[in-house]
Scaffold this active site. Structure first.
Site, mmCIF file in Angstrom:
data_model
loop_
_atom_site.group_PDB
_atom_site.id
_atom_site.type_symbol
_atom_site.label_atom_id
_atom_site.label_comp_id
_atom_site.label_asym_id
_atom_site.label_seq_id
_atom_site.Cartn_x
_atom_site.Cartn_y
_atom_site.Cartn_z
ATOM 1 N N ASP A 62 0.873 -1.157 0.000
ATOM 2 C CA ASP A 62 0.000 0.000 0.000
ATOM 3 C C ASP A 62 0.927 1.228 0.000
ATOM 4 O O ASP A 62 2.108 1.122 0.335
ATOM 5 C CB ASP A 62 -0.875 -0.043 1.255
ATOM 6 C CG ASP A 62 -1.713 1.195 1.397
ATOM 7 O OD1 ASP A 62 -2.360 1.592 0.420
ATOM 8 O OD2 ASP A 62 -1.705 1.801 2.493
ATOM 9 N N ASP B 249 -0.182 5.077 0.857
ATOM 10 C CA ASP B 249 -0.443 6.061 1.917
ATOM 11 C C ASP B 249 -0.444 5.366 3.281
ATOM 12 O O ASP B 249 -1.248 4.460 3.517
ATOM 13 C CB ASP B 249 -1.811 6.718 1.678
ATOM 14 C CG ASP B 249 -1.869 7.466 0.341
ATOM 15 O OD1 ASP B 249 -0.942 8.233 0.068
ATOM 16 O OD2 ASP B 249 -2.838 7.276 -0.417
ATOM 17 N N GLY C 141 -7.396 4.214 3.619
ATOM 18 C CA GLY C 141 -7.456 3.062 2.708
ATOM 19 C C GLY C 141 -8.637 3.041 1.756
ATOM 20 O O GLY C 141 -8.654 2.253 0.826
ATOM 21 N N SER D 195 -5.167 4.946 -4.278
ATOM 22 C CA SER D 195 -5.069 6.349 -4.709
ATOM 23 C C SER D 195 -4.907 6.492 -6.219
ATOM 24 O O SER D 195 -4.093 5.800 -6.835
ATOM 25 C CB SER D 195 -3.878 7.009 -4.025
ATOM 26 O OG SER D 195 -3.700 8.303 -4.550
ATOM 27 N N ASN E 5 -3.692 9.139 -7.288
ATOM 28 C CA ASN E 5 -2.533 10.043 -7.347
ATOM 29 C C ASN E 5 -1.232 9.312 -7.038
ATOM 30 O O ASN E 5 -0.209 9.963 -6.782
ATOM 31 C CB ASN E 5 -2.722 11.194 -6.352
ATOM 32 C CG ASN E 5 -3.941 12.037 -6.690
ATOM 33 O OD1 ASN E 5 -4.017 12.587 -7.784
ATOM 34 N ND2 ASN E 5 -4.905 12.121 -5.785
#
Ligand code: BG6
Ligand code: MG
Length: 219
Positions: free
Chosen positions: A8, A10, A45, A115, A117
Site C-alpha cells: 500500500d 499512503d 485506505g 489512490s 494520485n
C-alpha cells in the site's frame, strides 16, 4: 514460497494522511460540514468517492451524483497541489530501506494503492524505480476491502496470492489482503490492523529480517 511483496502507499511508504486531512477539512469548512481527525481515520485506505460519502453520511447530507463528483474533485485539486511539497525526504522511516533491501535480494515488488494520485506521490519520493508493477486507483473499479487491487498486482507480477506478502496500514486494506488469500503485514495499532498475519507499530520495525523470521516457513 514468498516471491513478491505488494505495498500500500499512503501510510506505508509515506504518510499522506495529514495532507488528505487538510484537503478534506478545507472542503468541509467551505461546505459547512463537520470534519475532524477522528473522521479522517475512517477514510484510511478507502477510495475518494467512498470517502466523500462517509463525510456526507456523518453530516446527514445528500446531494446528486454530479455535485458529489464536483466536490470530490475540489478536494483532490487541493490535495494534489499539496503534493508539490513532497520530497524524497518524506518516506516513512524504514520504508526506503526495506524497498532497497527487497530489490537487492531480487524479490518482485508491486504497489497496490487505492489512490489515483499514486504515480505523482511515487515521483515526488523518487520511488518509481522500486516497483515492477504499479497498481493504483485507476487499475481496478472495486476498491478495498475488495481484494481486486492486490489481485491485479499479483497477476501482473505473475505470482499467486500465496506467493506474496501485502503491507497495509488500513483495516480495510488488511481485509482486502485476507479476502484475496495474501499473507499480510499490518503497520499500525492492534485495534486497526491486529487481524493481519503479523503486525508492527511502524515501518521502521518491519525489516526484511523481522518479516522473514515471522514467516520463516515461507522463505
Ligand atoms: C488511500 C488513502 O491510499 O487513497 C485514502 O488511504 C484515500 O485516504 C485514497 O482516500 C484515495 O486517494 P486519492 O489520491 O485517489 O484521492
Ligand atoms: Mg494506506
Amino acid at each position: 514460497m514468498i516471491k513478491g511483496f505488494i505495498f500500500d502507499l499512503d501510510g506505508v511508504i509515506t504518510d499522506t494522511a495529514e495532507l488528505h486531512y487538510a484537503a478534506w477539512k478545507k472542503l468541509s469548512d467551505e461546505q459547512g460540514w463537520h470534519f475532524d481527525r477522528e473522521l479522517n481515520e475512517k477514510l484510511r485506505g478507502i477510495s475518494r468517492m467512498d470517502s466523500i460519502k462517509v463525510i456526507m453520511d456523518h453530516n446527514g447530507v445528500s446531494l446528486d451524483d454530479a455535485t458529489i463528483v464536483e466536490l470530490a474533485t475540489m478536494k483532490n485539486d487541493i490535495y494534489v497541489d499539496s503534493l508539490d511539497d513532497m520530497t524524497p525526504e518524506d518516506y516513512l522511516p524504514g520504508a526506503r530501506e526495506l524497498l532497497t533491501h527487497l530489490r537487492s535480494e531480487g524479490f518482485s515488488v508491486a504497489l497496490g494503492s487505492a489512490s489515483k494520485n499514486a504515480n505523482k506521490v511515487l515521483k515526488q519520493l523518487n520511488a518509481v524505480h522500486f516497483f515492477d508493477v504499479i497498481g493504483d486507483g485507476n487499475s481496478v473499479s472495486k476498491s478495498k476491502p475488495a481484494p481486486d487491487i492486490f489481485l491485479f498486482a499479483s497477476d501482473k507480477l505473475g505470482l499467486r496470492p500465496d506467493n506474496c506478502i501485502v503491507f497495509e496500514d488500513a483495516e480495510k486494506g488488511i481485509d482486502a489482503a485476507k479476502a484475496g488469500n495474501f499473507h499480510s503485514v499490518g503497520i499500525g495499532p492492534e485495534e486497526r490492523v491486529g487481524h493481519a498475519d503479523i503486525r508492527f507499530d511502524t515501518m521502521k520495525q518491519a525489516t526484511l529480517f523481522e518479516v522473514k523470521s515471522h514467516f520463516k516457513d515461507l522463505f
